[in-house]
Write a protein that holds these residues in place. Structure first.
Motif, PDB file in Angstrom:
ATOM      1  N   THR A   1       0.831  -1.203   0.000  1.00 16.80           N
ATOM      2  CA  THR A   1       0.000   0.000   0.000  1.00 16.80           C
ATOM      3  C   THR A   1       0.867   1.257   0.000  1.00 16.80           C
ATOM      4  O   THR A   1       0.490   2.275  -0.592  1.00 16.80           O
ATOM      5  CB  THR A   1      -0.930   0.009   1.221  1.00 16.80           C
ATOM      6  N   GLY A   2       2.037   1.176   0.654  1.00 16.57           N
ATOM      7  CA  GLY A   2       2.957   2.316   0.615  1.00 16.57           C
ATOM      8  C   GLY A   2       3.469   2.580  -0.792  1.00 16.57           C
ATOM      9  O   GLY A   2       3.597   3.745  -1.215  1.00 16.57           O
ATOM     10  N   LEU A   3       3.749   1.511  -1.551  1.00 13.16           N
ATOM     11  CA  LEU A   3       4.194   1.672  -2.933  1.00 13.16           C
ATOM     12  C   LEU A   3       3.089   2.276  -3.794  1.00 13.16           C
ATOM     13  O   LEU A   3       3.343   3.161  -4.616  1.00 13.16           O
ATOM     14  CB  LEU A   3       4.624   0.313  -3.487  1.00 13.16           C
ATOM     15  N   ILE A   4       1.845   1.800  -3.597  1.00 15.67           N
ATOM     16  CA  ILE A   4       0.718   2.362  -4.350  1.00 15.67           C
ATOM     17  C   ILE A   4       0.569   3.852  -4.064  1.00 15.67           C
ATOM     18  O   ILE A   4       0.391   4.666  -4.978  1.00 15.67           O
ATOM     19  CB  ILE A   4      -0.580   1.610  -3.986  1.00 15.67           C
ATOM     20  N   HIS A   5       0.652   4.209  -2.787  1.00 13.41           N
ATOM     21  CA  HIS A   5       0.513   5.619  -2.420  1.00 13.41           C
ATOM     22  C   HIS A   5       1.665   6.454  -2.972  1.00 13.41           C
ATOM     23  O   HIS A   5       1.474   7.619  -3.355  1.00 13.41           O
ATOM     24  CB  HIS A   5       0.456   5.749  -0.893  1.00 13.41           C
ATOM     25  N   GLY A   6       2.860   5.859  -3.028  1.00  7.38           N
ATOM     26  CA  GLY A   6       3.992   6.592  -3.584  1.00  7.38           C
ATOM     27  C   GLY A   6       3.861   6.817  -5.085  1.00  7.38           C
ATOM     28  O   GLY A   6       4.221   7.883  -5.601  1.00  7.38           O
ATOM     29  N   LEU A   7       3.347   5.812  -5.796  1.00  5.84           N
ATOM     30  CA  LEU A   7       3.192   5.933  -7.242  1.00  5.84           C
ATOM     31  C   LEU A   7       2.007   6.804  -7.621  1.00  5.84           C
ATOM     32  O   LEU A   7       2.063   7.561  -8.603  1.00  5.84           O
ATOM     33  CB  LEU A   7       3.026   4.539  -7.865  1.00  5.84           C
ATOM     34  N   TYR A   8       0.918   6.691  -6.858  1.00  5.92           N
ATOM     35  CA  TYR A   8      -0.308   7.438  -7.151  1.00  5.92           C
ATOM     36  C   TYR A   8      -0.765   8.146  -5.871  1.00  5.92           C
ATOM     37  O   TYR A   8      -1.680   7.701  -5.188  1.00  5.92           O
ATOM     38  CB  TYR A   8      -1.411   6.501  -7.658  1.00  5.92           C
ATOM     39  N   PRO A   9      -0.130   9.267  -5.535  1.00  8.60           N
ATOM     40  CA  PRO A   9      -0.426   9.939  -4.252  1.00  8.60           C
ATOM     41  C   PRO A   9      -1.847  10.485  -4.158  1.00  8.60           C
ATOM     42  O   PRO A   9      -2.313  10.792  -3.062  1.00  8.60           O
ATOM     43  CB  PRO A   9       0.611  11.075  -4.208  1.00  8.60           C
ATOM     44  N   ASP A  10      -2.538  10.618  -5.277  1.00 12.78           N
ATOM     45  CA  ASP A  10      -3.899  11.164  -5.237  1.00 12.78           C
ATOM     46  C   ASP A  10      -4.949  10.125  -4.859  1.00 12.78           C
ATOM     47  O   ASP A  10      -6.115  10.474  -4.645  1.00 12.78           O
ATOM     48  CB  ASP A  10      -4.267  11.770  -6.598  1.00 12.78           C
ATOM     49  N   ILE A  11      -4.565   8.849  -4.798  1.00  4.44           N
ATOM     50  CA  ILE A  11      -5.534   7.808  -4.434  1.00  4.44           C
ATOM     51  C   ILE A  11      -5.895   7.934  -2.959  1.00  4.44           C
ATOM     52  O   ILE A  11      -5.026   8.075  -2.098  1.00  4.44           O
ATOM     53  CB  ILE A  11      -4.961   6.412  -4.726  1.00  4.44           C
ATOM     54  N   ASP A  12      -7.185   7.900  -2.666  1.00  4.17           N
ATOM     55  CA  ASP A  12      -7.670   7.913  -1.289  1.00  4.17           C
ATOM     56  C   ASP A  12      -7.503   6.505  -0.713  1.00  4.17           C
ATOM     57  O   ASP A  12      -8.291   5.607  -0.997  1.00  4.17           O
ATOM     58  CB  ASP A  12      -9.141   8.340  -1.272  1.00  4.17           C
ATOM     59  N   MET A  13      -6.484   6.300   0.109  1.00  3.95           N
ATOM     60  CA  MET A  13      -6.173   4.964   0.603  1.00  3.95           C
ATOM     61  C   MET A  13      -7.234   4.436   1.564  1.00  3.95           C
ATOM     62  O   MET A  13      -7.526   3.238   1.585  1.00  3.95           O
ATOM     63  CB  MET A  13      -4.798   4.953   1.278  1.00  3.95           C
ATOM     64  N   SER A  14      -7.829   5.320   2.364  1.00  2.00           N
ATOM     65  CA  SER A  14      -8.902   4.857   3.243  1.00  2.00           C
ATOM     66  C   SER A  14     -10.130   4.476   2.421  1.00  2.00           C
ATOM     67  O   SER A  14     -10.849   3.514   2.750  1.00  2.00           O
ATOM     68  CB  SER A  14      -9.265   5.934   4.264  1.00  2.00           C
ATOM     69  N   GLY A  15     -10.375   5.208   1.333  1.00  2.00           N
ATOM     70  CA  GLY A  15     -11.454   4.831   0.420  1.00  2.00           C
ATOM     71  C   GLY A  15     -11.168   3.508  -0.259  1.00  2.00           C
ATOM     72  O   GLY A  15     -12.081   2.711  -0.505  1.00  2.00           O
ATOM     73  N   LEU A  16      -9.888   3.263  -0.549  1.00  2.00           N
ATOM     74  CA  LEU A  16      -9.499   1.985  -1.140  1.00  2.00           C
ATOM     75  C   LEU A  16      -9.757   0.835  -0.160  1.00  2.00           C
ATOM     76  O   LEU A  16     -10.192  -0.252  -0.555  1.00  2.00           O
ATOM     77  CB  LEU A  16      -8.023   2.030  -1.528  1.00  2.00           C
ATOM     78  N   LEU A  17      -9.494   1.082   1.122  1.00  5.71           N
ATOM     79  CA  LEU A  17      -9.778   0.081   2.147  1.00  5.71           C
ATOM     80  C   LEU A  17     -11.274  -0.233   2.192  1.00  5.71           C
ATOM     81  O   LEU A  17     -11.682  -1.404   2.255  1.00  5.71           O
ATOM     82  CB  LEU A  17      -9.292   0.588   3.508  1.00  5.71           C
ATOM     83  N   LEU A  18     -12.104   0.799   2.146  1.00  8.88           N
ATOM     84  CA  LEU A  18     -13.557   0.604   2.173  1.00  8.88           C
ATOM     85  C   LEU A  18     -14.026  -0.141   0.922  1.00  8.88           C
ATOM     86  O   LEU A  18     -14.896  -1.018   1.001  1.00  8.88           O
ATOM     87  CB  LEU A  18     -14.261   1.955   2.291  1.00  8.88           C
ATOM     88  N   ALA A  19     -13.443   0.190  -0.215  1.00 10.05           N
ATOM     89  CA  ALA A  19     -13.794  -0.508  -1.457  1.00 10.05           C
ATOM     90  C   ALA A  19     -13.465  -1.991  -1.342  1.00 10.05           C
ATOM     91  O   ALA A  19     -14.234  -2.848  -1.807  1.00 10.05           O
ATOM     92  CB  ALA A  19     -13.043   0.112  -2.629  1.00 10.05           C
TER      93      ALA A  19
END
Length: 448
Positions: free
Chosen positions: A287-305
């Motif tokens: 998840t850290g790599l995803i956030h680093g590559l695409y910082p605009d992604i809402d990670m908490s929203g990704l968790l809910l999804a």
């Protein structure tokens, strides 16, 4: 053309005739035209909204990005181990710091093995890409978890910016063949046991993966709201899976409505408790790599999804089972009112709840078993373990999904009971039109 001796005894009154229910293990009797209109009035707008959402949020592909060479974000090719030679570790680990001889700690044992043990010197050939045929050497330490064998297929990582001798390295074992064989055995078992239903289940599975890989994942990477994308994608998967596997019937439509209500409840609860518990969704290297590559992604929203999509498969099972149970109860006793149907159906549902919730909890516990072992080794208290974000995510995921599953049983049962009990046969009704000719036909034959 029956003989006089075969003339039947006097017939019982039609309303007590039992032959009208001998098809209880087959398709459900069709519901009336009025109920079909009511169900269509609910589901057609919903299905239309799902299609509009798919079109509006369709990503058109995964966005390009510059490779970091970290974790999964590496260029990879296929490779093959062409030779493995045993060598002294001291000869290939000359640059290592000499060990102290202390083997009481893991690092001390590794240091000793790297100098005094027997290592493997593997020659790897690249079998795909522009450098096909190129070879390189990989040294495998004696305590490495992955040992290489001659003739074994491997996955190699390519680092174009590294020195030529260090551009390639083994990153994993090639498991395509055993995974393909296992998938084939699974598909064969499903078709042999399920027959046409099994075939449709495999088609629905393919549709689910297509929606996941072609819509949900690329749309999230494009920057769309993960929750909105997950709701649209999960709804599309639900409609396709349920109607493909169980047919376009009122019974299936009730299961769809029950699943939809339960998913909405899961979404609301998940959103509430993810925010309340301050879960960021960024808890590990991936998840850290995803956030680093695409910082605009809402990670908490990704968790809910992920919670919504993960709950969908079990929800389908629960809602279809409950709807089918109520339908069969109605066919066994058509005079039973909706309250009686609900009470009987909920008794079946309680057994289902107990087994499904336990299954869900154990599935998450099994997936997190290595992490739980680490906490056990550290002798952490239960409160400390539960409070860590990595475990708290799994707890929220499990409990929110389980609440949705539990709620789906009474919701779907009451919907099915109301629908099927309201469908009373009447003049021109669907059930009268299908059942009456059969009875009158038997009567005419018997008179002959």
């Amino acid at each position: 053309m029956t003989s006089p001796q075969s003339d039947p005894a006097p017939q019982p009154p039609p309303q007590g005739h039992s032959h009208g229910h001998t098809h209880s293990h087959g398709p459900a009797a069709p519901v009336s035209r009025h109920l079909r209109k009511v169900i269509a009035a609910v589901l057609i707008p919903f299905a239309t909204a799902v299609v509009v959402g798919l079109i509006a949020f369709w990503p058109g592909g995964v966005p390009d990005h510059e490779r970091t060479g970290v974790g999964f974000d590496r260029q990879t090719q296929d490779g093959k181990v062409v030779q493995v030679v045993k060598v002294d570790c001291a000869d290939v680990n000359a640059a290592q710091v000499p060990p102290t001889g202390d083997t009481s700690t893991p690092s001390g044992r590794e240091a000793v093995n790297e100098q005094e043990g027997e290592c493997a010197k593997a020659t790897i050939e690249v079998t795909s890409g522009d450098d096909k045929g190129r070879t390189f050497v990989e040294v495998v330490q004696p305590d490495a978890p992955r040992q290489l064998k001659e003739g074994q297929g491997v996955v190699v990582a390519y680092a174009p910016d590294a020195p030529r001798d260090l551009q390639y390295s083994v990153t994993d074992v090639d498991r395509k063949i055993p995974m393909t064989v296992l998938a084939g055995i699974f598909a064969l078992a499903v078709v042999l046991v399920g027959r046409m239903r099994g075939v449709m289940a495999l088609v629905a599975l393919a549709v689910s993966f297509a929606v996941l890989t072609l819509f949900i994942l690329p749309a999230i990477l494009q920057g769309s709201n993960p929750l909105v994308v997950a709701v649209i994608g999960a709804s599309a998967i639900m409609l396709a899976a349920l109607y493909l596997c169980h047919g376009v019937t009122a019974r299936t439509s009730v299961a769809v409505v029950g699943t939809l209500i339960s998913l909405l409840l899961i979404g609301l609860l998940g959103s509430l408790f993810i925010g309340w518990a301050s879960l960021s969704g960024n808890t590990d290297d991936n998840t850290g790599l995803i956030h680093g590559l695409y910082p605009d992604i809402d990670m908490s929203g990704l968790l809910l999804a992920g919670i919504i999509i993960g709950s969908l498969g079990v929800l389908d099972d629960v809602t279809v089972t409950q709807t089918s149970a109520v339908w069969e109860l109605h066919q066994a006793d058509p005079e039973m009112g909706w309250k009686g149907l609900y009470r009987a159906g909920i008794r079946i549902g309680r057994d289902h709840i107990a087994s499904v919730v336990n299954t869900l909890v154990l599935a998450y516990a099994g997936a997190a078993l290595p992490l739980l072992l680490l906490f056990s080794i550290a002798q952490s208290s239960v409160g400390t373990v539960a409070n860590s974000e990595l475990v708290a995510e799994e707890i929220v995921r499990t409990l929110v999904g389980s609440i949705g599953l539990v709620a789906s049983v009474p919701v779907t049962t009451v919907l099915a009971a109301l629908v099927v009990s309201a469908d009373r046969p009447g003049p021109g009704g669907a059930q009268t039109a299908t059942a009456a000719p059969a009875r009158s036909g038997r009567g005419r034959r018997r008179k002959k």
